[in-house]
Design a protein around this motif. Sequence first.
Motif, PDB file in Angstrom:
ATOM      1  N   ARG A 142      32.736  50.847  31.354  1.00 35.34           N
ATOM      2  CA  ARG A 142      32.623  49.399  31.163  1.00 35.34           C
ATOM      3  C   ARG A 142      31.646  48.916  32.198  1.00 35.34           C
ATOM      4  O   ARG A 142      32.022  48.522  33.284  1.00 35.34           O
ATOM      5  N   VAL A 183      31.881  44.985  34.051  1.00 38.35           N
ATOM      6  CA  VAL A 183      33.146  44.306  34.256  1.00 38.35           C
ATOM      7  C   VAL A 183      33.080  43.273  35.367  1.00 38.35           C
ATOM      8  O   VAL A 183      33.478  42.134  35.193  1.00 38.35           O
ATOM      9  N   ALA A 223      37.899  49.843  39.043  1.00 41.56           N
ATOM     10  CA  ALA A 223      37.531  49.281  37.747  1.00 41.56           C
ATOM     11  C   ALA A 223      36.128  48.691  37.787  1.00 41.56           C
ATOM     12  O   ALA A 223      35.542  48.392  36.755  1.00 41.56           O
ATOM     13  N   GLN A 257      43.846  50.154  37.128  1.00 35.82           N
ATOM     14  CA  GLN A 257      42.468  50.227  36.663  1.00 35.82           C
ATOM     15  C   GLN A 257      42.405  49.886  35.177  1.00 35.82           C
ATOM     16  O   GLN A 257      41.566  49.104  34.739  1.00 35.82           O
ATOM     17  N   ARG A 304      40.557  46.520  33.522  1.00 37.95           N
ATOM     18  CA  ARG A 304      39.487  46.678  32.524  1.00 37.95           C
ATOM     19  C   ARG A 304      39.753  45.878  31.265  1.00 37.95           C
ATOM     20  O   ARG A 304      38.857  45.663  30.460  1.00 37.95           O
TER      21      ARG A 304
END
Lengths: 303, 300
Positions: A25, A28, B100, B179, B183
């Motif tokens: 990702r 983020v 993350a 995490q 996300r």
Amino acid sequence: MASTTSTTQLPVPPAAPVRTAAAPRPDVRRASRFRPNLLGGLGGWLWLGVIILPIYYVVITSLKNQAGFFASNPMLPPAEPTLDNYKLVLENDFVRYFTNSVVVTLGTVIPALFVSFMAAYAIVRGKGRFVNWTNNLFLLGLAIPLHATIIPIYWMITRAHLYDTLLALILPSIAFAIPVSVLILSNFMRDVPNELFESMRLDGCSDWAMLWRLALPMTKPAVITVGIYNALHVWNGFLFPLILTQSPGTRVLPLSLWTFQGEFSVNIPAVLASVVLATLPLLVLYVVARRQLISGLTAGFSK
Amino acid sequence: MAANSSVPRAVRDAGPSGWLAVPALVFFLVFAVVPLAGVVFLSFTSWDGLREIRLDGLGSWATVLTDPVTGNALLVTAKIMFFSFMVQAPVSLLLGVFTAGGQKYRAALAVLYFLPLLLSSAAVAIAFKALLDPNFGLGPGLQVPILIQDWLGNSDLVLFVVVFVIAWQFVPFHTLIYQGGVRQIPTSLYEAAEIDGAGRVRQFLNITLPQLKYTIITSSTLMVVGSLAYFDLIFVLTGGGPGYSTRLLPLHMYLTGFKANDMGAASALGVILIVIGLGLALLLQRLGGKNRNASQLEGA
């Protein structure tokens, strides 16, 4: 079984199917890209030290000979690294313990997945009091520390003349794996569109056929995830082997570490070599299939 | 499904028969439910693990409840539960948020953070036993005097050492949970906050924390209830000692049953363990607000 027994008591059902924990990702926390988070970074590196230091110590010590272990600085790598400790561990039936662990793990995970998958299908697709009651029973099983029941389990296993066999480890491990497996598998199975089942039924498919030809392919990632989760717990399990087996012939890896510790006593490098060897299979798995392993570890607990 | 579906009613309503659930149910009944009843039954007996089981009324309960070691084991359990929660919860939350993040170095660090997950409790305990040795471990290695302690032999220190080792082993697992939770927070929330000029700390407090509510409940429940199962790690690391200083309830149960050969008393301790575990799980679910099981069970 839970080894960690530990992390296996899972009272809270996951709210949603697992996402692959490691899915990229990129965007983020956009903010941090422009203004580096120095404090966070510092903490991150500090924690790395906390994690790595013990692992580093175990690895370098396992490569020392005994004289080197007593003489050298414990935190410095050996001047003359040696694999003798690994040889010693391998010569002490390590392969047999490894094989036992493989047998127990596969012998638990495959049947556990099989029966849990069928139960999850019945719970998601079925109706009626029996199915509801079964599901509630499994949910209750998540909240109870099942390991508090080791004494009756010991009694049952000895009465069934299974004491000190691998089957003694496999049978209760299957039972303990069922609640969490059914929970996660049924959460995933609910996401399979009902229309698919209906159209298959109109085509005259039996439940048995739908189970394997529709439900299984549609939930394959979940099955793999649950399989890995259970496999890790059984592989690392300690309590059942401790109370239900005795002889070297039925010893599994985690228990062998403990007995190596007794046998080698002062030969710390050899004891630590056994720790490294026992962890190696999972480390290889971690290197080649990190994503699957990680998502199996949390098996649907990430929200 | 839609009521006006053209599918004939009989076909629509035909779910699978319950027999598909039977194999799992049988396994679970035999090896979990029967033992559950068995542990209650055995707590009213006297049994040394070998000879005949004799009914003993409340004898085992009297033994267990008057034994000061039981009270001590409860206290040790509560302490370990409390301290390991206080250490693990904030650390894993922060690490979860940290890992993350999208930065490459964080992803690389995360790969290493999760290494402890691969080790069995026995392996972790053996590694730390060597590492904490006052002669051949960390202290003398780094030449830091304060680190040269008999960590596992000092009854004032050992509890905190155990809490640390537990954290070392289990923080990675909870980091993963957080995490995953972080996300799933919509990026748009952070973008909006940034336009409003909210700093990093405010974003954390006003977006990340509230959005992680259910993740926090899940992780906390697992931590608290899971700490009733810390057995193997402490068994190998300290064996409950020195003295009784790390003899927590599951270990006390094991030692009473399999070392002191008093299975009746050990069963009574097992019942106590089950009651505490169940109580905590229910309490935490309550504290978590709405029972999320309800939605989980829809359509079951």
